[in-house]
Design a protein around this motif. Structure first.
Motif, PDB file in Angstrom:
ATOM      1  N   ALA A   1      18.476  -4.694  24.076  1.00  0.00           N
ATOM      2  CA  ALA A   1      19.404  -4.918  22.971  1.00  0.00           C
ATOM      3  C   ALA A   1      20.082  -6.280  23.070  1.00  0.00           C
ATOM      4  O   ALA A   1      20.267  -6.959  22.066  1.00  0.00           O
ATOM      5  N   TYR A   2      20.424  -6.710  24.269  1.00  0.00           N
ATOM      6  CA  TYR A   2      21.124  -7.986  24.411  1.00  0.00           C
ATOM      7  C   TYR A   2      20.219  -9.157  24.039  1.00  0.00           C
ATOM      8  O   TYR A   2      20.622 -10.059  23.320  1.00  0.00           O
ATOM      9  N   ALA A   3      18.974  -9.130  24.523  1.00  0.00           N
ATOM     10  CA  ALA A   3      18.044 -10.221  24.213  1.00  0.00           C
ATOM     11  C   ALA A   3      17.718 -10.244  22.726  1.00  0.00           C
ATOM     12  O   ALA A   3      17.642 -11.310  22.114  1.00  0.00           O
ATOM     13  N   MET A   4      17.535  -9.093  22.119  1.00  0.00           N
ATOM     14  CA  MET A   4      17.221  -9.035  20.691  1.00  0.00           C
ATOM     15  C   MET A   4      18.415  -9.440  19.837  1.00  0.00           C
ATOM     16  O   MET A   4      18.245  -9.982  18.756  1.00  0.00           O
ATOM     17  N   ALA A   5      19.623  -9.180  20.316  1.00  0.00           N
ATOM     18  CA  ALA A   5      20.808  -9.566  19.558  1.00  0.00           C
ATOM     19  C   ALA A   5      20.982 -11.074  19.526  1.00  0.00           C
ATOM     20  O   ALA A   5      21.593 -11.610  18.608  1.00  0.00           O
ATOM     21  N   ASN A   6      20.425 -11.780  20.492  1.00  0.00           N
ATOM     22  CA  ASN A   6      20.545 -13.239  20.528  1.00  0.00           C
ATOM     23  C   ASN A   6      19.421 -13.958  19.800  1.00  0.00           C
ATOM     24  O   ASN A   6      19.496 -15.161  19.605  1.00  0.00           O
ATOM     25  N   VAL A   7      18.376 -13.247  19.387  1.00  0.00           N
ATOM     26  CA  VAL A   7      17.248 -13.892  18.736  1.00  0.00           C
ATOM     27  C   VAL A   7      17.643 -14.415  17.354  1.00  0.00           C
ATOM     28  O   VAL A   7      17.354 -15.562  17.017  1.00  0.00           O
ATOM     29  N   LYS A   8      18.303 -13.614  16.555  1.00  0.00           N
ATOM     30  CA  LYS A   8      18.648 -14.040  15.199  1.00  0.00           C
ATOM     31  C   LYS A   8      19.647 -15.192  15.179  1.00  0.00           C
ATOM     32  O   LYS A   8      19.437 -16.154  14.431  1.00  0.00           O
ATOM     33  N   PRO A   9      20.734 -15.146  15.964  1.00  0.00           N
ATOM     34  CA  PRO A   9      21.621 -16.323  15.967  1.00  0.00           C
ATOM     35  C   PRO A   9      20.913 -17.592  16.441  1.00  0.00           C
ATOM     36  O   PRO A   9      21.152 -18.673  15.894  1.00  0.00           O
ATOM     37  N   ASP A  10      20.013 -17.473  17.416  1.00  0.00           N
ATOM     38  CA  ASP A  10      19.269 -18.650  17.870  1.00  0.00           C
ATOM     39  C   ASP A  10      18.362 -19.178  16.768  1.00  0.00           C
ATOM     40  O   ASP A  10      18.244 -20.392  16.567  1.00  0.00           O
ATOM     41  N   PHE A  11      17.722 -18.275  16.024  1.00  0.00           N
ATOM     42  CA  PHE A  11      16.873 -18.677  14.905  1.00  0.00           C
ATOM     43  C   PHE A  11      17.692 -19.418  13.850  1.00  0.00           C
ATOM     44  O   PHE A  11      17.277 -20.473  13.355  1.00  0.00           O
ATOM     45  N   TYR A  12      18.860 -18.880  13.513  1.00  0.00           N
ATOM     46  CA  TYR A  12      19.674 -19.523  12.482  1.00  0.00           C
ATOM     47  C   TYR A  12      20.280 -20.838  12.973  1.00  0.00           C
ATOM     48  O   TYR A  12      20.555 -21.728  12.163  1.00  0.00           O
ATOM     49  N   LYS A  13      20.470 -21.000  14.274  1.00  0.00           N
ATOM     50  CA  LYS A  13      20.903 -22.302  14.793  1.00  0.00           C
ATOM     51  C   LYS A  13      19.818 -23.341  14.587  1.00  0.00           C
ATOM     52  O   LYS A  13      20.098 -24.492  14.235  1.00  0.00           O
ATOM     53  N   VAL A  14      18.557 -22.946  14.798  1.00  0.00           N
ATOM     54  CA  VAL A  14      17.435 -23.862  14.581  1.00  0.00           C
ATOM     55  C   VAL A  14      17.323 -24.199  13.094  1.00  0.00           C
ATOM     56  O   VAL A  14      17.110 -25.362  12.721  1.00  0.00           O
ATOM     57  N   VAL A  15      17.480 -23.192  12.226  1.00  0.00           N
ATOM     58  CA  VAL A  15      17.407 -23.429  10.785  1.00  0.00           C
ATOM     59  C   VAL A  15      18.541 -24.356  10.336  1.00  0.00           C
ATOM     60  O   VAL A  15      18.340 -25.257   9.523  1.00  0.00           O
ATOM     61  N   GLN A  16      19.732 -24.163  10.894  1.00  0.00           N
ATOM     62  CA  GLN A  16      20.866 -25.017  10.539  1.00  0.00           C
ATOM     63  C   GLN A  16      20.630 -26.458  10.985  1.00  0.00           C
ATOM     64  O   GLN A  16      20.880 -27.397  10.227  1.00  0.00           O
TER      65      GLN A  16
END
Length: 121
Positions: free
Chosen positions: A72-87
């Motif tokens: 759960a912890y690793a999966m919870a960090n995937v989306k914020p990391d993705f949106y940081k790259v998109v930003q």
């Protein structure tokens, strides 16, 4: 009208629109994830000496998901990391788009300011 026909202007405008869109969507999503992470409060567990039933085997079992990067912890960090790259990509596209629009504008302006002197012959 000559500015609209300049190829750098069209590409710059496209990159600017795409970049601002990515930047704004990612900013909103990151704010949403930041708010949801700040709502979750981790309860205080106290000192490790209070847990006498923990030994090397139970520690290895409890820490296994973190070593493998799943859970759960690793999966919870995937989306914020993705949106940081998109930003970051949106910011880059926006700045390149602005630079191309300014380049095209300066090029057209300079071309219109040059005076064509007729030859004396």
């Amino acid at each position: 009208m000559e500015l609209l026909r300049h190829p750098a202007f069209g590409v710059g405008l496209l990159l600017l629109v795409l970049g601002v869109g990515n930047w704004s969507v990612a900013h909103g999503k990151l704010a949403e994830y930041t708010d949801s992470l700040s709502i979750r409060d981790t309860p205080s567990v106290g000192s490790i000496e209070e847990f006498k039933e923990l030994d090397a085997r139970t520690n290895a079992e409890l820490l296994r998901p973190f070593r493998h990067g799943v859970g759960a912890y690793a999966m919870a960090n995937v989306k914020p990391d993705f949106y940081k790259v998109v930003q970051t990509g949106g910011q880059l596209f926006s700045f390149i788009g602005v630079a191309l629009v300014l380049f095209a504008s300066a090029s057209v302006w300079r071309r219109s300011r040059t005076v064509i002197v007729p030859s004396p012959h």
